[in-house]
Design an enzyme around this catalytic site. Structure first.
Site, short mmCIF file in Angstrom:
data_model
loop_
_atom_site.label_atom_id
_atom_site.label_comp_id
_atom_site.label_asym_id
_atom_site.label_seq_id
_atom_site.Cartn_x
_atom_site.Cartn_y
_atom_site.Cartn_z
N HIS A 148 38.01 40.09 50.37
CA HIS A 148 38.88 38.71 49.02
C HIS A 148 40.44 37.90 49.83
O HIS A 148 40.59 36.89 50.25
CB HIS A 148 39.25 39.37 47.56
CG HIS A 148 37.98 39.58 47.09
ND1 HIS A 148 37.53 38.67 46.05
CD2 HIS A 148 36.45 40.79 47.11
CE1 HIS A 148 35.93 39.67 45.64
NE2 HIS A 148 35.73 40.26 46.38
N ASP A 357 47.32 33.60 51.55
CA ASP A 357 46.78 33.87 50.57
C ASP A 357 44.94 33.72 50.75
O ASP A 357 45.07 32.77 50.79
CB ASP A 357 46.64 32.96 49.21
CG ASP A 357 46.59 34.10 47.83
OD1 ASP A 357 45.66 35.16 48.37
OD2 ASP A 357 47.77 33.24 46.89
P1 ADP Z 1 45.53 36.90 43.19
O1 ADP Z 1 43.57 37.19 43.86
O2 ADP Z 1 46.04 37.30 44.14
O3 ADP Z 1 45.82 37.92 42.10
P2 ADP Z 1 44.71 34.04 43.25
O4 ADP Z 1 45.32 33.16 42.27
O5 ADP Z 1 42.90 34.08 43.37
O6 ADP Z 1 45.05 35.76 43.29
O7 ADP Z 1 43.66 34.88 41.39
C1 ADP Z 1 44.48 35.38 40.29
C2 ADP Z 1 43.29 34.99 39.39
O8 ADP Z 1 44.80 36.18 37.83
C3 ADP Z 1 43.23 33.69 38.30
O9 ADP Z 1 41.94 34.07 38.23
C4 ADP Z 1 44.47 34.33 36.94
O10 ADP Z 1 44.00 32.79 36.28
C5 ADP Z 1 44.75 35.26 36.42
N1 ADP Z 1 46.48 35.21 36.75
C6 ADP Z 1 47.34 34.89 37.57
N2 ADP Z 1 48.08 35.28 36.50
C7 ADP Z 1 47.81 35.23 35.72
C8 ADP Z 1 48.74 35.71 34.52
N3 ADP Z 1 49.72 35.42 34.25
N4 ADP Z 1 47.70 35.55 33.29
C9 ADP Z 1 46.99 35.61 33.26
N5 ADP Z 1 46.19 35.21 34.37
C10 ADP Z 1 46.50 35.47 35.28
C1 G6P Z 2 43.72 40.36 44.82
C2 G6P Z 2 42.70 41.68 44.78
C3 G6P Z 2 42.17 42.39 44.28
C4 G6P Z 2 43.35 43.21 43.02
C5 G6P Z 2 44.07 42.15 42.16
C6 G6P Z 2 44.62 42.29 41.62
O1 G6P Z 2 43.12 39.89 43.83
O2 G6P Z 2 42.13 40.65 46.54
O3 G6P Z 2 41.42 43.68 44.65
O4 G6P Z 2 42.16 43.83 42.15
O5 G6P Z 2 44.48 41.18 43.45
O6 G6P Z 2 45.19 43.69 42.28
P1 G6P Z 2 45.10 44.80 41.54
O7 G6P Z 2 46.55 45.85 42.50
O8 G6P Z 2 45.93 44.99 40.16
O9 G6P Z 2 43.97 45.55 41.40
#
Ligand code: ADP
Ligand code: G6P
Length: 446
Positions: A148, A357
């Site tokens: 991912h 990202d």
């Molecule tokens: P990452 O996988 O690195 O966290 P992404 O943008 O690909 O970044 O995915 C983040 C996911 O988590 C999204 O579905 C987003 O809506 C959710 N998310 C991010 N910040 C928040 C928050 N403050 N509260 C709830 N959901 C969140």
């Molecule tokens: C990214 C990573 C995921 C991970 C998520 C939240 O989306 O690709 O593998 O689950 O961040 O991070 P955490 O450490 O809370 O699982």
């Protein structure tokens, strides 16, 4: 025994948000089958159970496993290294030992629930060794792996201690999926450089099998976001937000992220502060809402980021704010999906500025929510999403002037230009949703 098994560090049952669970949950729900993962609490033994039609098979992590495998090798070594080394990767021998032991535990749990000839889909950087371990135990399985996060350039990957074992681990899969074509190419080059293999096109022969490496850019459950964007309660909440933030004349900028140093949150806030300082925008007309959900808070670099961000927020509100009206609302909180969609609908400009990202689902969620074709997206060119959302205002987050330029261009753009951009981006996301992503991956695998 199940004929379809997802293996990921996280289970879809705890409250921590992140892209992996957001994307995979609807896929697993549709497919049925099993999900092998960690429940999110150290030293918690849990029995298998069923959740939303998915058989959940928890893997237990001790407090020391969390420390070494999760916070250590996964999130202090691999995560920073794979994100261009935006923070220095830390290397410890005992973390690598724990990582391998925990990967073995995940592989054993997967082998235990997978039926003869089942399809097993392993996910992300916490489990790089699982495909190889699983292959050794269960040669009957079809094994897919999806990363991912970004896969680093060859020169950076070469810094990783025991790098060859990670490549061997991934080669245990039949199909290795990445977010971007360049990532797949980097991986194939490494099979040549480290193992002397001979990749041809997107295939490489390894131990008598053909392994395929290909890009499958991930997406969101666009229909779910689209539906939330018509929910009367969500629309009312969006109205209320705008009113609370100072009415229709105030330009609302929004950031939504896990509090992670790869997300460019401090760079974004710096650009906003400079726009206030040089008078391009004023506290009367603009407000930035930054929602940052707590993440990996026991890891030092995340604590340092929190301190940096909180200091900057205080400085900017102190310098440019007024009684009853501040330029920056910082919420160190998680929000429900409905609340996020209300924020997306209220926001004139969405700021997504990661330094690196793999994809960034927030950018796609924002676009999917804007069925009114309103709003503008300022997007870092170093996200996977930038390859698809070319109608965004693309910026280089390392260049504060360029971020300011992107924000200014979004502010100045004509409404029909913005609507045309949003319509095109929305079409792309609605058509290329997560169901299609999963179908394409699984069709290629089976
Ligand atoms: P990452 O996988 O690195 O966290 P992404 O943008 O690909 O970044 O995915 C983040 C996911 O988590 C999204 O579905 C987003 O809506 C959710 N998310 C991010 N910040 C928040 C928050 N403050 N509260 C709830 N959901 C969140
Ligand atoms: C990214 C990573 C995921 C991970 C998520 C939240 O989306 O690709 O593998 O689950 O961040 O991070 P955490 O450490 O809370 O699982």
């Amino acid at each position: 025994m199940k004929s379809f098994v997802v293996v990921a560090n996280r289970l879809p049952v705890d409250a921590s948000p992140g892209g992996l669970v957001t994307a995979l949950e609807p896929v697993a729900r549709n497919a049925g089958g099993a999900w092998v993962g960690w429940g999110g609490t150290p030293d918690e033994a849990a029995e298998p159970f069923d959740h939303d039609g998915v058989h959940i098979r928890p893997v237990e992590l001790s407090a020391q496993d969390v420390d070494r495998y999760y916070e250590g090798q996964s999130n202090s070594t691999i995560w920073p290294l794979f994100h261009d080394g935006v923070e220095p990767a830390v290397h410890h021998r005992e973390w690598r030992v724990a990582y391998e032991a925990v990967n073995r535990r995940f592989a054993e749990a997967a082998a235990d629930v997978a039926a003869e000839g089942a399809t097993v889909w392993v996910h992300d950087y916490q489990l790089l060794l699982v495909p190889g371990l699983l292959r050794a135990a269960r040669p009957d399985l079809r094994i897919g792996f999806f990363l991912h996060i970004p896969f680093p350039p060859v020169e950076l990957f070469m810094q990783l201690p025991r790098r060859t074992e990670f490549v061997r681990g991934l080669l245990g899969a039949d199909l290795v999926g990445f977010q971007q074509p360049l990532a797949a190419q980097n991986f194939l080059r490494l099979t040549a450089q480290l193992l002397g293999l001979h990749p041809e096109g997107e295939h490489v022969e390894y131990e008598g099998r053909t392994v395929t490496a290909r890009a499958f850019p991930i997406s969101i459950d666009a229909a779910e976001i689209d539906a939330l964007a018509t929910d009367p309660e969500v629309l009312a909440e969006a109205e209320r937000l705008r009113k609370d933030l100072g009415g229709d004349r105030r330009l609302l900028l929004l950031g939504v992220d896990r509090l992670d140093y790869t997300k460019g949150i401090d760079q974004r806030i710096e650009a906003y502060g400079e726009l206030l300082a040089d008078g391009t925008i004023s506290n009367d007309e603009a407000v930035l809402v930054q929602v940052a959900t707590p993440s990996r808070m026991r890891v030092a670099q995340y604590q340092q980021l929190r301190e940096r961000v909180e200091r900057e927020v205080g400085r900017i509100n102190g310098e440019y704010g007024d009684v009853g009206r501040v330029p920056l609302h910082y919420l160190f909180q998680s929000r429900t999906r409905a609340e996020l969609v209300a924020l997306y609908l209220a926001a004139d400009i969405m700021l997504v500025t990661p330094l690196r990202d793999g994809m960034n689902l927030v950018a796609k969620e924002y676009v999917a929510a804007r069925r009114d074709h309103g709003g503008a997206l300022v997007l870092s060119e170093f996200t996977g999403a930038a390859a698809e959302l070319t109608d965004a205002f693309l910026v280089n987050p390392y260049d504060v002037d360029d971020v300011k330029r992107g924000i200014s261009a979004a502010i100045a753009a004509a409404p029909d230009d913005l609507a045309a951009r949003m319509r095109r981006m929305r079409e792309r996301v609605l058509e290329h949703d997560v169901a299609r992503w999963a179908r394409e991956f699984l069709d290629a695998l089976t």
